[in-house]
Design an enzyme around this catalytic site. Structure first.
Site, mmCIF file in Angstrom:
data_model
loop_
_atom_site.group_PDB
_atom_site.id
_atom_site.type_symbol
_atom_site.label_atom_id
_atom_site.label_comp_id
_atom_site.label_asym_id
_atom_site.label_seq_id
_atom_site.Cartn_x
_atom_site.Cartn_y
_atom_site.Cartn_z
ATOM 1 N N THR A 124 -10.115 71.517 30.738
ATOM 2 C CA THR A 124 -10.055 70.437 29.749
ATOM 3 C C THR A 124 -11.175 70.582 28.722
ATOM 4 O O THR A 124 -12.242 71.130 29.038
ATOM 5 C CB THR A 124 -10.176 69.071 30.449
ATOM 6 N N ASP A 125 -10.945 70.043 27.524
ATOM 7 C CA ASP A 125 -12.014 70.066 26.503
ATOM 8 C C ASP A 125 -13.203 69.205 26.931
ATOM 9 O O ASP A 125 -14.300 69.346 26.387
ATOM 10 C CB ASP A 125 -11.483 69.626 25.127
ATOM 11 N N GLU A 126 -12.997 68.324 27.932
ATOM 12 C CA GLU A 126 -14.106 67.462 28.356
ATOM 13 C C GLU A 126 -15.246 68.244 28.993
ATOM 14 O O GLU A 126 -16.347 67.729 29.132
ATOM 15 C CB GLU A 126 -13.608 66.391 29.331
ATOM 16 N N TYR A 148 -15.444 63.115 36.389
ATOM 17 C CA TYR A 148 -14.193 63.883 36.239
ATOM 18 C C TYR A 148 -14.477 65.216 35.555
ATOM 19 O O TYR A 148 -14.115 66.286 36.056
ATOM 20 C CB TYR A 148 -13.160 63.083 35.430
ATOM 21 N N LYS A 152 -14.126 69.052 36.931
ATOM 22 C CA LYS A 152 -13.246 70.033 36.269
ATOM 23 C C LYS A 152 -14.060 71.269 35.836
ATOM 24 O O LYS A 152 -13.564 72.387 35.868
ATOM 25 C CB LYS A 152 -12.570 69.411 35.045
HETATM 26 P P1 NAD Z 1 -1.550 63.714 36.185
HETATM 27 O O1 NAD Z 1 -2.606 62.818 36.739
HETATM 28 O O2 NAD Z 1 -0.409 63.148 35.428
HETATM 29 O O3 NAD Z 1 -0.913 64.600 37.352
HETATM 30 C C1 NAD Z 1 -1.684 65.224 38.335
HETATM 31 C C2 NAD Z 1 -0.716 65.757 39.392
HETATM 32 O O4 NAD Z 1 -1.481 66.457 40.389
HETATM 33 C C3 NAD Z 1 0.073 64.657 40.115
HETATM 34 O O5 NAD Z 1 1.407 65.033 40.270
HETATM 35 C C4 NAD Z 1 -0.633 64.570 41.475
HETATM 36 O O6 NAD Z 1 0.231 64.136 42.523
HETATM 37 C C5 NAD Z 1 -1.060 66.013 41.670
HETATM 38 N N1 NAD Z 1 -2.214 66.155 42.582
HETATM 39 C C6 NAD Z 1 -3.384 65.455 42.553
HETATM 40 N N2 NAD Z 1 -4.186 65.869 43.565
HETATM 41 C C7 NAD Z 1 -3.517 66.856 44.215
HETATM 42 C C8 NAD Z 1 -3.830 67.682 45.320
HETATM 43 N N3 NAD Z 1 -5.002 67.572 45.982
HETATM 44 N N4 NAD Z 1 -2.919 68.601 45.727
HETATM 45 C C9 NAD Z 1 -1.717 68.722 45.081
HETATM 46 N N5 NAD Z 1 -1.359 67.942 44.043
HETATM 47 C C10 NAD Z 1 -2.265 67.032 43.609
HETATM 48 O O7 NAD Z 1 -2.345 64.801 35.326
HETATM 49 P P2 NAD Z 1 -1.988 65.483 33.932
HETATM 50 O O8 NAD Z 1 -2.408 64.590 32.843
HETATM 51 O O9 NAD Z 1 -0.615 66.000 34.006
HETATM 52 O O10 NAD Z 1 -3.022 66.704 33.961
HETATM 53 C C11 NAD Z 1 -2.655 67.967 34.505
HETATM 54 C C12 NAD Z 1 -3.819 68.915 34.383
HETATM 55 O O11 NAD Z 1 -4.183 69.078 33.014
HETATM 56 C C13 NAD Z 1 -5.092 68.452 35.091
HETATM 57 O O12 NAD Z 1 -5.700 69.569 35.681
HETATM 58 C C14 NAD Z 1 -5.966 67.890 33.977
HETATM 59 O O13 NAD Z 1 -7.325 67.996 34.292
HETATM 60 C C15 NAD Z 1 -5.573 68.813 32.842
HETATM 61 N N6 NAD Z 1 -5.704 68.236 31.489
HETATM 62 C C16 NAD Z 1 -5.123 67.046 31.193
HETATM 63 C C17 NAD Z 1 -5.191 66.561 29.891
HETATM 64 C C18 NAD Z 1 -4.551 65.242 29.504
HETATM 65 O O14 NAD Z 1 -4.772 64.786 28.382
HETATM 66 N N7 NAD Z 1 -3.754 64.610 30.355
HETATM 67 C C19 NAD Z 1 -5.869 67.298 28.902
HETATM 68 C C20 NAD Z 1 -6.474 68.502 29.263
HETATM 69 C C21 NAD Z 1 -6.369 68.973 30.552
HETATM 70 O O1 DAU Z 2 -9.683 65.393 26.568
HETATM 71 C C1 DAU Z 2 -8.853 65.750 27.638
HETATM 72 C C2 DAU Z 2 -8.829 64.632 28.647
HETATM 73 O O2 DAU Z 2 -8.071 63.583 28.057
HETATM 74 C C3 DAU Z 2 -8.216 65.034 29.981
HETATM 75 O O3 DAU Z 2 -9.011 66.032 30.571
HETATM 76 C C4 DAU Z 2 -8.097 63.819 30.911
HETATM 77 O O4 DAU Z 2 -7.441 64.173 32.110
HETATM 78 C C5 DAU Z 2 -7.281 62.752 30.194
HETATM 79 O O5 DAU Z 2 -7.226 61.590 30.998
HETATM 80 C C6 DAU Z 2 -7.906 62.420 28.842
HETATM 81 O O6 DAU Z 2 -9.191 61.783 29.012
HETATM 82 P P1 DAU Z 2 -9.654 60.546 28.097
HETATM 83 O O7 DAU Z 2 -10.686 59.793 28.841
HETATM 84 O O8 DAU Z 2 -9.960 60.990 26.723
HETATM 85 O O9 DAU Z 2 -8.237 59.733 28.044
HETATM 86 P P2 DAU Z 2 -7.921 58.178 28.146
HETATM 87 O O10 DAU Z 2 -6.486 58.009 27.792
HETATM 88 O O11 DAU Z 2 -8.392 57.583 29.433
HETATM 89 O O12 DAU Z 2 -8.820 57.566 26.985
HETATM 90 C C7 DAU Z 2 -8.617 57.954 25.637
HETATM 91 C C8 DAU Z 2 -9.570 57.136 24.779
HETATM 92 O O13 DAU Z 2 -9.161 55.767 24.813
HETATM 93 C C9 DAU Z 2 -11.005 57.152 25.267
HETATM 94 O O14 DAU Z 2 -11.873 57.104 24.143
HETATM 95 C C10 DAU Z 2 -11.137 55.858 26.056
HETATM 96 C C11 DAU Z 2 -10.198 54.918 25.324
HETATM 97 N N1 DAU Z 2 -9.541 53.870 26.154
HETATM 98 C C12 DAU Z 2 -8.866 54.267 27.261
HETATM 99 C C13 DAU Z 2 -8.258 53.338 28.073
HETATM 100 C C14 DAU Z 2 -7.508 53.774 29.319
HETATM 101 C C15 DAU Z 2 -9.616 52.526 25.772
HETATM 102 O O15 DAU Z 2 -10.203 52.167 24.741
HETATM 103 N N2 DAU Z 2 -9.015 51.603 26.597
HETATM 104 C C16 DAU Z 2 -8.351 51.949 27.735
HETATM 105 O O16 DAU Z 2 -7.844 51.045 28.450
#
Ligand code: NAD
Ligand code: DAU
Length: 342
Positions: A124-126, A148, A152
């Site tokens: 992730t970019d985080e 988190y 990661k």
């Molecule tokens: P999500 O939370 O929607 O899904 C995560 C999935 O992983 C779920 O199906 C869950 O059941 C499964 N899981 C969790 N723990 C597990 C374990 N121990 N063994 C097997 N399965 C398990 O997540 P997402 O948003 O689809 O993210 C997917 C990947 O992409 C993650 O690695 C996340 O860090 C990365 N990522 C997400 C974002 C974003 O914006 N959502 C951005 C950059 C990177």
């Molecule tokens: O940047 C990549 C990441 O993006 C992934 O690695 C993470 O898995 C994914 O959850 C996401 O993280 P963020 O923390 O950026 O996403 P989130 O949707 O939780 O929050 C986006 C922005 O919105 C952040 O600045 C926090 C704000 N926010 C979020 C929630 C849930 C609010 O203001 N109110 C809220 O209730």
């Protein structure tokens, strides 16, 4: 690639990748390994019902036996499985270490034993931390600032170490914020869209001027398929959407698409350690020939429409899933009780 293991394939991005792989490479065998945590949902994989080239394994990536079973005969692994919500990691981080670090280690060990041809670690970019000006390149130092992203970062570097130490053909990808269909409704966009549909308050953290770079999930899935086939082992690639937007702007856009009033916005207590801005340079990936297809305007319209048209997917989670209800109460009850209008 003949047989591909997609871990975390019942989640938001993993399921999109599995659907994309099926559409683009109809002969690929797909194995999904997923623990089905609160974020995993078999409804996301309905397309595969009756598909003879698909197998689902319910299991934990930190369990060597489950991993051995799922990875048997696979030539590629894409690891999406993770605990993914920053706010949850601020309340309790143990599961994040179990899955996002230890689970990655178990997968890498088995991948090395099996001798897979590609292992893509979805990072992730985080992991870079926040950036107030400019954009991160792949060579910038890592400075994760919440549990988190720190977990990661451990998985990200562990994966690279298996390339450097043992020659495992690992590629690390670092994507920006994804959005789109099947997004679990705890994250900003799906939470705000579904709350707005029900005339519930939209809890905006702090001043709402935090910036994320939004990547439509189908663009991310295409980038990963592209890198699976064209990426170079040992390399890291940023994947961004090129859509930097402040949270307050997104919130207003959602309300305007739905025709709902801005009085639904509530300014609530901020997320501790909240990263102000993320931004990525995607020059390295674009030089290989990939670029995103969705601009934010198109992507947010189609995402909002998807949630309007698919209440049957999200309503059971928000209204009947105890894990969601408990989370909402824990994270938002006090915040909303002391909130201010925007
Ligand atoms: P999500 O939370 O929607 O899904 C995560 C999935 O992983 C779920 O199906 C869950 O059941 C499964 N899981 C969790 N723990 C597990 C374990 N121990 N063994 C097997 N399965 C398990 O997540 P997402 O948003 O689809 O993210 C997917 C990947 O992409 C993650 O690695 C996340 O860090 C990365 N990522 C997400 C974002 C974003 O914006 N959502 C951005 C950059 C990177
Ligand atoms: O940047 C990549 C990441 O993006 C992934 O690695 C993470 O898995 C994914 O959850 C996401 O993280 P963020 O923390 O950026 O996403 P989130 O949707 O939780 O929050 C986006 C922005 O919105 C952040 O600045 C926090 C704000 N926010 C979020 C929630 C849930 C609010 O203001 N109110 C809220 O209730």
């Amino acid at each position: 690639m003949k047989r591909v293991l997609v871990t975390g394939g019942a989640g938001f991005i993993g399921s999109c990748f599995a659907r994309t792989l099926r559409a683009e490479r109809p002969d690929a065998e797909i194995v999904v390994l997923d623990k089905l945590t609160y974020a995993g949902n078999l409804e996301n994989l309905r397309l595969f019902d009756g598909d003879p080239l698909y197998r689902f394994v319910k299991g934990d990536i930190a369990d060597p036996e489950a991993v051995k079973d799922a990875m048997a005969g696979c030539d590629a692994v894409l690891n999406f499985a993770a605990e993914t919500h920053v706010d949850r990691s601020l309340l309790s981080a143990g599961h994040f270490l179990d899955t996002d670090v230890k689970g990655v280690f178990v997968l890498l060990e088995e991948a090395r034993r099996v001798g897979v041809e590609r292992f893509i670690q979805i990072s992730t970019d985080e992991v870079y931390g926040q950036i107030l000006e400019g954009a991160f390149t792949e060579n910038d130092p890592l400075n994760p600032r919440n549990p988190y992203s720190a977990a990661k970062c451990g998985g990200d570097r562990l994966a690279y170490s298996f390339f450097a130490s043992f020659g495992l053909p690992v590629i690390v990808t670092r994507a920006s914020n994804n959005y789109g269909p099947y997004h679990y409704p705890e994250k900003l966009i799906p939470l705000f869209v579904t709350n707005a549909i029900d005339d519930l308050p939209l809890p905006l953290y702090g001043d709402g001027k935090y910036v994320r770079d939004w990547l439509y999930v189908e663009d991310h899935a295409r980038a990963l398929l592209f890198l699976l086939e064209k990426g170079t082992p040992g390399e890291t690639y940023n994947v961004g959407g090129g859509n930097e937007v402040e949270n307050i702007e997104i919130t207003r856009r959602i309300l305007s698409i739905l025709g709902k009033p801005e009085s639904l916005i509530r300014k609530v207590a901020d997320r501790p350690g909240h990263d102000r801005r993320y931004a990525l340079s995607t020059a390295k990936l674009e030089a290989l020939g990939w670029k995103p297809r969705f601009d934010f305007e198109t992507g947010i319209e189609s995402t909002v429409r998807w949630f309007v048209d698919n209440e049957a997917w999200w309503r059971p989670i928000k209204e009947r899933d105890v894990q969601f209800r408990e989370w909402y109460q824990k994270n938002y009850a006090e915040r909303l009780a002391t909130s201010k209008p925007a």
